[in-house]
Design an enzyme around this catalytic site. Structure first.
Site, PDB file in Angstrom:
ATOM      1  N   GLY A 102      45.429  25.679  37.985  1.00 31.55           N
ATOM      2  CA  GLY A 102      44.822  26.917  38.466  1.00 31.55           C
ATOM      3  C   GLY A 102      43.384  27.079  38.044  1.00 31.55           C
ATOM      4  CB  ALA A 103      40.730  28.779  38.518  1.00 35.91           C
ATOM      5  CG  MET A 104      41.682  32.174  32.514  1.00 42.17           C
ATOM      6  SD  MET A 104      42.723  33.513  33.162  1.00 42.17           S
ATOM      7  CE  MET A 104      42.070  34.894  32.233  1.00 42.17           C
ATOM      8  CG  ASN A 141      38.840  32.139  30.007  1.00 44.41           C
ATOM      9  OD1 ASN A 141      39.776  32.868  29.773  1.00 44.41           O
ATOM     10  ND2 ASN A 141      38.993  30.850  30.321  1.00 44.41           N
ATOM     11  CD  GLU A 143      39.585  32.297  38.719  1.00 42.27           C
ATOM     12  OE1 GLU A 143      39.557  33.156  37.814  1.00 42.27           O
ATOM     13  OE2 GLU A 143      40.608  32.050  39.387  1.00 42.27           O
ATOM     14  CG  HIS A 169      38.909  37.665  38.071  1.00 43.68           C
ATOM     15  ND1 HIS A 169      39.634  38.826  38.175  1.00 43.68           N
ATOM     16  CD2 HIS A 169      39.733  36.673  38.509  1.00 43.68           C
ATOM     17  CE1 HIS A 169      40.836  38.545  38.658  1.00 43.68           C
ATOM     18  NE2 HIS A 169      40.922  37.252  38.869  1.00 43.68           N
ATOM     19  CD  GLU A 201      44.434  37.817  38.992  1.00 45.28           C
ATOM     20  OE1 GLU A 201      43.764  37.262  39.878  1.00 45.28           O
ATOM     21  OE2 GLU A 201      44.333  37.527  37.787  1.00 45.28           O
TER      22      GLU A 201
END
Ligand SMILES: [Zn+2]
Length: 900
Positions: free
Chosen positions: A302-304, A306, A339, A342, A361
C-alpha cells in the site's frame, strides 16, 4: 493510507514476550482492583500526553531494537494507575517524576495492547514526566510497527532495510504511547544507527553526531502536533533522489530508495511537485510540513501518508524508465495524490476517532480524483472513480455492510473501518454533495474547515458545520448517508398526460435477491435528472412529485442521475429505460452511460431486470466507441459460465461473447501499435483476456501461449502492460511443461509486479493435478509467503480447482497461520467466496467460525463472505432461466460472428 491485502496489522503477542513479562513483580492486593487494563479505549478523562521524546537504536538485520520514551503527562485528576498502549514491547524500567520527586511505581504487564504503571501514592492533578526504557521487535514477517524487508533487486542476496507503518494501531509496537488519533501532540525523535547508514523521520535532521563503535546519533526537529499513527522512521543504506522543490514554501522533495535504485524514481520525482502545487491551489494553504520525502518500500502493498515521510510500495512508486506504462503512470499519480492530499486532510486536520476515518480516507480519495483529473483530464480518472463508487454500492447492499460512520468499539472494528465504504462511499458522498451544492461553495467550506481545525482533531459534525454555513438542510442530508448503511434505489416515473410533464420520484433501500434486509431506511437524496437540462431536487421523503417549468414540453426520455454524481441506483419506470437507450448516442454523457450499465447490472441483482434482457441490451452498448463503456458491459456479460449457463449452452455463450468483443480484440491485437491512442492501450488487456478466457477463442488462446513462451525467452517479446494478460491466458489453458517454466521464471524474478503475476498464474492452471503441486508452495520457503499466497487465491478462483484450495486451507490451517503474517487468517475464508451452494456455505461457516474470526476484522469478513454465497444462491435460482432462454434463442438466430 492505501491498503492492499499484504499490509495487515498484528495483535497477537509472542509467547516469548509473555514469558519475560511475567517475571515483573506482581501487584499488592490493594492495587490490583485498579490494575485491570482498559476494555478498549484509554481513559482520556484521567490523563493525556503533552509531548513525547523518543530515542531508538535501530540496526537493520537485527530482530530487536532498544528504545526509551519520555512522555510529558497531564493528569486531569488524581489517579494511582496509568495505562498506555504497548504491544510486543518489553519494558525494562520506568520512572515517573511529579512535583520534582520520583514517584515509586510498579509495572503491570498485560499480554496484549497495554502496559500499566501503578503508583504507590496517587498522582495528579497536574503535570508529570514518565520515562520508560524497553526493547521492541523489528519484524521480518509483518509490516506493522517497526519492520524490515530485504531488497534483492541490485545486490545479490539482498540487503535489509528498516521501515515503519503505524496506522492503524502499530505505533504501540514502537513505543508505549497513547495510541489513539485524538492524542495529537509534538514528538521529538532521536535515532542511533550505523555510521554509514541513512536515518529519516517526519522532520528534518537537526544534528548528526558520531558516537561509539561505528554508530551515530541522528536528532530530528520536533514535529508539529501529530497523533501516534503518523510518526514514522526509516533506516538503511538508502539513496536519496532529489526531486526539486514544491509549493509556495519551496519545500524540498526527495525520493528515498533502496541502494542503487535511484534510476527508477524518475517519474515520481518529475510528477510530485506538480501534484503538490495542484493540492495547494485547491486547499488555499501551503503544504503544511518542512520537508517531503517519498519512500519506496519493497514488498509493501500500500502507501501511507506519514507527514514529511510518505511511504509507497516499490511497485507503485518505482519503475524503470524503459518499462513505464500508462497503467503505472495512472496508478502512481492517483496513489501519490491520495497520500499527498492526506498531508492536509488527515495530517494537518486529523480524525478524532476511527469512526470518522472517512474524513481522512474518503476525503483523500475524492481529492486524488479531482487532482488527477486536472493533471491529466485525458486519463478520465473520474470514470475509474465512478467504478469505485459503484463497487461500494455493491458492498453497501449487503446486510452486513458497515455504515460510513460505524461505531468503533473493538480492534476488529478498527480493522474493518479501512474498507470500500470508508474510501469509496465516503468519496462518493463528497462528490455528490459537491455537485449538488456547487464546487465553489464546497471548496470555500473545505477551506474554512482546514483553517478552523488546523493541527487539531475534527469530527464529521465539525466538518458538516464548517461547510454548511447558513444552509440548514446540508448537514442532515449528508448525515442521512453517513449514519445509516445502504444505497437508495430511486424509481423515476414520468407522466406526460395533458402535455404537462410530472416527475414522480420514490426511494427505498436497494436490496439484492435473497437479501434478509428490511427497507426501512429513508435518505435525503440529492436527485439530479436531465430533462433535457440538469435539474436537482432533494428527495427527503419516500416519494415526491416534481413539476417542470411551464413550456418544458414532453421529451421522449429522462435521465435519472445527471452526470452520474448521485450515490443511488436508478430504476426507470415503464419504457423509460428503453427510451433512454434509444437516445443514448446524443443524450448520455460518458459517466452517465457507465453508471447506467452499472445500474442495469445491479438491477439484475435485485430481480427488477431479467439477466437475459440485460444480455440482450449489452451488444448495443458494447459497440460504443468509448473503452470505458465497453469495459463496463463486461460487468453484465462475463463470468456466467460457472453458475448461470447450463453446460449444453456454453458454445452459444462463447459465441455471444465473441460477437460482442471478438472484432474489437482482433483489431487491437496483443501488441501495441505505433501511434495508437491511450484508450486503445488501456482497453487491450481486458478485451484480449475476455476473448481468450471467457469466449474461449482457440485462436486467441494459441496466440497467448505462443507469446508467453516467447516472453520467457525474451522479456521484450510482450509489451509490459500486456504481460499479465498474456501469462494468465496461457496459464489458464496451460500444461505441466508451461507450469514448470513459469515456476522456474518466478524463482529468478526480481520485479515484484511480475513475480505477483507469475505466482497468481501458477495457481491458475485448470488441471487439478497441477493445482495439487502448486498449493504446497504456499507453505515452503520457495517464495516469501506474503507473495506466494497469490497461488492459493489463484487456485480458488476457478470452479475446476476451487475445492482443492478450500480443502488445502482446511487441512493446513495451523501451518498457514504459523507461516503467514499475523492476522492474514482473517482473509483466508475468501477461498470459499466463489461457492454458490448451500452445502459449501454451511461447511465454510462451521469451519471458519472460531478460526478466522480470531483475527482482526475476521468476524465481519466472514459474515460478508457468507452473505455473498447466500445472495449468489438466490441470484442463480432467479436468473438462470432467463439466461438460458436468451442463449437458446441466441444460438438459433443470426450471428454477427460472420463478420470475422
Ligand atoms: Zn489514505
Amino acid at each position: 493510507m492505501q491498503r492492499m491485502f499484504r499490509t495487515l496489522r498484528t495483535l497477537v503477542v509472542s509467547p516469548a514476550l509473555i514469558a519475560v513479562l511475567v517475571t515483573v513483580p506482581t501487584l499488592s492486593a490493594q492495587t490490583s482492583e485498579a490494575s485491570a487494563p482498559p476494555k478498549f479505549r484509554l481513559p482520556g478523562d484521567v490523563v493525556g500526553p503533552l509531548h513525547y521524546a523518543v530515542d531508538l537504536t535501530v540496526v537493520p538485520d537485527q530482530d530487536t531494537f532498544t528504545g526509551a520514551v519520555d512522555i510529558q503527562l497531564n493528569f486531569k485528576q488524581s489517579t494511582s494507575v496509568l495505562w498506555l498502549n504497548a504491544e510486543k514491547v518489553k519494558v525494562k524500567e520506568a520512572t515517573l517524576t511529579a512535583g520534582g520527586s520520583t514517584v515509586p511505581l510498579k509495572i503491570v504487564p498485560v499480554d496484549k495492547d497495554y502496559v500499566g504503571f501503578v503508583f504507590v501514592n496517587p498522582v495528579g492533578p497536574g503535570q508529570a514526566d514518565l520515562h520508560v526504557s524497553y526493547q521492541g521487535e523489528i519484524s521480518r514477517k509483518d509490516m506493522q510497527g517497526i519492520f524490515q524487508v530485504k531488497d534483492g533487486q541490485v545486490k545479490d542476496g539482498g540487503e535489509w532495510y528498516v521501515y515503519s507503518q503505524f496506522e492503524d494501531i502499530g505505533a504501540r509496537r514502537a513505543f508505549p504511547c497513547f495510541d489513539e488519533p485524538g492524542y495529537k501532540v509534538p514528538w521529538q525523535l532521536t535515532l542511533h544507527v550505523k555510521k554509514d547508514q541513512v536515518a529519516l523521520s517526519n522532520t528534518p535532521i537537526v544534528s548528526e553526531t558520531e558516537s561509539s563503535e561505528g554508530m551515530k546519533t541522528v536528532k530530528f526537529a520536533e514535529t508539529p502536533p501529530l497523533p501516534s499513527y503518523l510518526v514514522a522512521l526509516t533506516v538503511g543504506d538508502l539513496d536519496l533522489v532529489d526531486a526539486g522543490t514544491a509549493g509556495k514554501k519551496n519545500t524540498r522533495v526527495r525520493i528515498v530508495v533502496p541502494h542503487g535504485r535511484g534510476g527508477e524514481a524518475k517519474y515520481a520525482a518529475e510528477t510530485t511537485p506538480a501534484i503538490v502545487n495542484l493540492l495547494e491551489d485547491y486547499f488555499g494553504t501551503p503544504y503544511p510540513f518542512d520537508k517531503l520525502d517519498e519512500v519506496a518500500i519493497p514488498l509493501f502493498g500500500g502507501a501511507m501518508e506519514n507527514p514529511g515521510l510518505v511511504t509507497f510500495g516499490t511497485s507503485i512508486i518505482l519503475v524503470k524508465p524503459e518499462e513505464q506504462t500508462l497503467g503505472h503512470q495512472r496508478e502512481w499519480s492517483s496513489v501519490a495524490a491520495h497520500e499527498l492530499a492526506h498531508q492536509w486532510v488527515g495530517d494537518l486536520v486529523t480524525t478524532a476517532w476511527w469512526d470518522d476515518i472517512w474524513l481522512n480516507e474518503g476525503f483523500a480519495s475524492w481529492m486524488a480524483n479531482k487532482i488527477v483529473n486536472k493533471y491529466h483530464p485525458e486519463w478520465h480518472m473520474d470514470i475509474s472513480e465512478l467504478n469505485g463508487y459503484q463497487g461500494a454500492m455493491d458492498n453497501d447492499s449487503l446486510v452486513s455492510a458497515r455504515r460510513v460512520r460505524q461505531p468503533v468499539e473493538s480492534n476488529d472494528d478498527i480493522a474493518n473501518a479501512f474498507d470500500g465504504i470508508t474510501y469509496n462511499k465516503g468519496s462518493a458522498l463528497l462528490n455528490m454533495f459537491e455537485n449538488y451544492m456547487g464546487p465553489d461553495w464546497f471548496r470555500e467550506g473545505v477551506r474554512r474547515y482546514l483553517a478552523m481545525y488546523a493541527w487539531k482533531n475534527a469530527t464529521s459534525a465539525d466538518f458538516l458545520t464548517s461547510l454548511a454555513g447558513s444552509v440548514a438542510s446540508f448537514a442532515p442530508a449528508f448525515s442521512s448517508f453517513l449514519d445509516q448503511p445502504g444505497v437508495p434505489l430511486v424509481t423515476v416515473a414520468l407522466d406526460c398526460q395533458g402535455g404537462e410533464p410530472k416527475l414522480d420520484l420514490t426511494q427505498q433501500r436497494f436490496l439484492p435477491l435473497g437479501s434478509q434486509g428490511g427497507a426501512a431506511e429513508l435518505w435525503k437524496v440529492p436527485v439530479c435528472v436531465r430533462y433535457p437540462v440538469a435539474m436537482c431536487v432533494l428527495l427527503d421523503q419516500p416519494s415526491l412529485q416534481v413539476h417542470f417549468l411551464p413550456g418544458t414540453g414532453c421529451l421522449g426520455w429522462i435521465q435519472g442521475n445527471a452526470g452520474a454524481d448521485g450515490y443511488y441506483r436508478v430504476l426507470y419506470h415503464g419504457d423509460l429505460l428503453g427510451d433512454l437507450l434509444k437516445n443514448d448516442a446524443r443524450a448520455l454523457a460518458l459517466p452517465e452511460k457507465v453508471a447506467l450499465i452499472g445500474d442495469i447490472s445491479a438491477l439484475t441483482g435485485n430481480g427488477k431486470i431479467p439477466l437475459g434482457q440485460a444480455l440482450a441490451l449489452a451488444p448495443g452498448l458494447a459497440r460504443d466507441p468509448a473503452r470505458q463503456v465497453v469495459d463496463k458491459t463486461m460487468q453484465i456479460t462475463k463470468g456466467l459460465q460457472d453458475n448461470l449457463v447450463s453446460p449444453d449452452l456454453l458454445p452459444q455463450y462463447h459465441r455471444y461473447l465473441e460477437d460482442l468483443y471478438g472484432s474489437r480484440a482482433r483489431a487491437l491485437g496483443w501488441k501495441d501499435r505505433p501511434g495508437e491512442s491511450d484508450d486503445d492501450r488501456l482497453l487491450r488487456p481486458s478485451v484480449e483476456s475476455t476473448v481468450a478466457n471467457q469466449a474461449e477463442d482457440p485462436e486467441f488462446i494459441a496466440q497467448a501461449k505462443t507469446l508467453a513462451l516467447a516472453w520467457l525467452d525474451d522479456r521484450k517479446a510482450v509489451d509490459r502492460d500486456m504481460v499479465g494478460s498474456v501469462i494468465m491466458a496461457a496459464a489458464r489453458h496451460g500444461d505441466q511443461a508451461l507450469f514448470d517454466r513459469l515456476r522456474a521464471a518466478a524463482k529468478q524474478e526480481k520485479d515484484e509486479d511480475i513475480l505477483n503475476t507469475l505466482l497468481f498464474a501458477l495457481g491458475s492452471f485448470p488441471d487439478p493435478e497441477i493445482a495439487k503441486k502448486a498449493l504446497p508452495m504456499v507453505l515452503t520457503d520457495e517464495f516469501d509467503s506474503r507473495q506466494s499466497l497469490d497461488i492459493l487465491f489463484g487456485v480458488a478462483q476457478s470452479q475446476k480447482t476451487r475445492d482443492l484450495a478450500y480443502d488445502f486451507v482446511k487441512q493446513n490451517w495451523d501451518a498457514l497461520i504459523a507461516k503467514l503474517p499475523t492476522d492474514y487468517g482473517a482473509f483466508l475464508p475468501d477461498v470459499a467466496g466463489g461457492y454458490c451452494d448451500d452445502a459449501h456455505r454451511q461447511d465454510a461457516a462451521s469451519f471458519f467460525e472460531g478460526r478466522s474470526t480470531k483475527y482482526s476484522g475476521g468476524p465481519r469478513n466472514l459474515a460478508q463472505m457468507l452473505e455473498g454465497i447466500d445472495l449468489c444462491i438466490a441470484y442463480k435460482k432467479a436468473q438462470q432461466p432467463s439466461v438460458n432462454e436468451f442463449l437458446k434463442s441466441y444460438g438459433t438466430g443470426p450471428s454477427a460472428a460472420g463478420a470475422r
